[in-house]
Design an enzyme around this catalytic site. Structure first.
Site, PDB file in Angstrom:
ATOM      1  CG  PHE A   1     -29.114  10.362   9.041  1.00  0.00           C
ATOM      2  CD1 PHE A   1     -28.289   9.295   8.725  1.00  0.00           C
ATOM      3  CD2 PHE A   1     -28.551  11.629   9.107  1.00  0.00           C
ATOM      4  CE1 PHE A   1     -26.945   9.479   8.477  1.00  0.00           C
ATOM      5  CE2 PHE A   1     -27.208  11.834   8.856  1.00  0.00           C
ATOM      6  CZ  PHE A   1     -26.400  10.743   8.532  1.00  0.00           C
ATOM      7  CG  LEU A   2     -36.015  11.699   9.025  1.00  0.00           C
ATOM      8  CD1 LEU A   2     -37.025  12.838   9.057  1.00  0.00           C
ATOM      9  CD2 LEU A   2     -36.239  10.770  10.209  1.00  0.00           C
TER      10      LEU A   2
ATOM     11  CB  CYS B   1     -19.104   4.576  10.943  1.00  0.00           C
ATOM     12  SG  CYS B   1     -17.546   5.276  10.364  1.00  0.00           S
TER      13      CYS B   1
ATOM     14  NE  ARG C   1     -14.628  -0.793   5.874  1.00  0.00           N
ATOM     15  CZ  ARG C   1     -13.809   0.120   6.383  1.00  0.00           C
ATOM     16  NH1 ARG C   1     -13.065  -0.183   7.436  1.00  0.00           N
ATOM     17  NH2 ARG C   1     -13.728   1.323   5.857  1.00  0.00           N
TER      18      ARG C   1
ATOM     19  CE  LYS D   1     -22.463   7.585   2.125  1.00  0.00           C
ATOM     20  NZ  LYS D   1     -22.146   8.641   3.098  1.00  0.00           N
TER      21      LYS D   1
ATOM     22  CG  LEU E   1     -13.781  12.408   8.189  1.00  0.00           C
ATOM     23  CD1 LEU E   1     -12.465  11.881   7.638  1.00  0.00           C
ATOM     24  CD2 LEU E   1     -13.950  13.894   7.867  1.00  0.00           C
TER      25      LEU E   1
ATOM     26  CE  LYS F   1      -3.749   0.256   2.608  1.00  0.00           C
ATOM     27  NZ  LYS F   1      -4.651   0.479   3.776  1.00  0.00           N
TER      28      LYS F   1
END
Length: 462
Positions: A258-259, A269, A337, A330, A159, A40
């Site tokens: 977030f609805l 997260c 993940r 998303k 973030l 990496k």
């Protein structure tokens, strides 16, 4: 107090570490990113980004070219050359959901013997309450004196993958947990250029800072889950969750974000942090009942479309081919993940279906994880060839306005199961689709497919 550029070390080059290091370099600081993964580090040194994050590539190229952003596997040299060391290391779920701190604590233990002057060690990783104290104790084990040789600060990240660069460059707030006035002043100076529009830098004790990160993510996960429960009930009573969302979100006490109902949350997260906070509660003799429910509901929500698919095809998905649009948890990231798409795919496979998938960014990482368990298409429309139905798992913009004529032409049946509510149900009905979404009426209701005597689909009404 000097306002000169600082020398920073960022330990860990994942999403948080790479965005953090690049954005600090953009502000003129000398940043050295450290990672144990030699391959990496080699890729990054050669100008190859190892994550997909909109807006990052331009900053990365500029700051590596101008020498402000460098990469190494040599922790000691980075620590010795730096004023502030950020720990941006993975803290995956361990036993009983508790965060695995082994990477953080191992590096903290190493740093103790590398101090060559006053340093600030910053926990940027999401860590349980009390981790700053554990890091401080480990560094003290080398003989270093807190406040004189070093200070430990909690500085949680907020973030959002997909907009992480904007979130870092224009934060809504910066949280600094420190019991040292000296360290807090230096951290304020470091972040001041990012908040000149007036957003706050909040200084508090370390434990409150650590708890703030978990509280924020757990609350947002709860908000999503609550709306998904409302959506499920809307289907039972004939209400439309889109209307309920608008009527609820315009209440200033609740807010619009977030609805959106869908097939649950995922990512690096929310699932991890909810589990970790519930684990912290248990370890301290408290049962956080809301979080237990959030985890349970979300697990079921992630695969809620699969029983509906089975119903549509007469109770079985054996030998059915299902096209899946979206693999990342998303849009605008390649992070898979805890992805709802992966949960859906596994449920489809368990039901006997074959899957062909497409994602604009997450194909490579998915191939490495799932290998040949599923088939992969070069674009969204190619995924539809030979498919009995389409399932949408991620809200990528390119999925929002597809060529519906082409979609219908390539699917065996005009069946779309939309886990992100991208389309209008009435419009889909008018286009001749059997369209299933989350928490909204079906126009008309999707019927069960007709079966011939040998169990093959003959016609689908609707």
């Amino acid at each position: 107090m000097s306002s000169n550029p600082k020398k920073l070390a960022i330990v860990g080059t994942g999403y948080v570490g790479l965005v953090t290091g690049t954005c600090f370099a953009e502000m003129g600081h000398e940043v050295t990113c450290v990672d144990v993964d030699r391959l990496k580090v080699l890729k990054l040194t050669n100008g190859e980004l190892t994550i997909f994050e909109p807006g990052l590539e331009l900053l990365f190229e500029r700051n590596t070219r101008e020498g402000r952003l460098t990469f190494t596997t040599d922790l000691q040299s980075a620590v010795e050359a730096s004023d502030i060391i950020f720990l941006a290391l993975p803290t995956p779920p361990g036993k009983d959901g508790a965060a695995d701190l082994s990477a953080v604590l191992q590096v903290a233990d190493q740093i103790g013997g590398m101090l060559n002057g006053y340093k600030i060690i910053v926990n940027k990783s999401t860590v349980p309450v009390g981790t700053a104290d554990r890091v401080r104790t480990l560094i003290m084990g080398s003989g270093a004196v807190p406040g004189e040789d070093f200070d430990v600060v909690s500085n949680p990240e907020f973030l959002r993958e997909g907009v992480a660069v904007d979130d870092f460059m224009k934060p809504e707030r910066v949280v600094i947990g420190s019991s040292s006035e000296r360290a807090a002043a230096l951290m304020r100076e470091l972040y001041e250029p990012f908040v000149r529009s007036g957003n706050p830098i909040l200084v508090m004790d370390e434990r409150s800072s650590e708890m703030t990160k978990y509280a924020a993510n757990a609350f947002l996960a709860t908000k999503i889950t609550f709306m998904n429960e409302i959506a499920n009930l809307c289907e039972k009573v004939g209400a439309n969750v889109d209307s309920v969302r608008l009527g609820t979100g315009t209440d200033g006490r609740i807010g619009k974000q977030f609805l959106y109902a869908g097939i649950g949350f995922g990512g690096s997260c929310f699932p991890k942090d909810v589990k970790a906070l519930a684990s912290t509660a248990r370890a301290n003799g408290y049962r956080f009942r809301i979080l237990d429910s959030v985890l349970s509901v979300n697990e079921q929500q992630q695969t809620t479309l699969v029983p509906r698919l089975m119903e549509y095809f007469g109770g079985s998905l054996e030998k059915r081919r299902i096209a899946v649009w979206g693999l990342s948890f998303k849009a605008n990231t390649d992070d898979v993940r805890e992805s709802s798409a992966f949960a859906t795919i596994q449920a489809l496979k368990a039901a006997g279906a074959k899957v062909t998938a497409f994602d604009p960014a997450a194909m490579g990482v998915t191939r490495r994880l799932l290998n040949d368990e599923i088939s992969y298409a070069p674009d969204a429309y190619e995924a539809l060839w030979g498919a009995d139905a389409l399932v949408i798992c991620t809200e990528w913009n390119e999925f929002r306005r597809p060529n519906f004529d082409l979609v219908k032409e390539r699917l065996k049946f005009p069946a779309i199961f939309d886990g992100r509510n991208l389309y209008d149900p009435k419009q889909m009905a008018s286009l001749g689709f059997d369209y299933v979404s989350i928490g909204r009426p079906q126009y008309p209701a999707v019927p069960q497919a007709s079966l011939s005597a040998n169990g093959q689909i003959e016609t689908v009404h609707g």
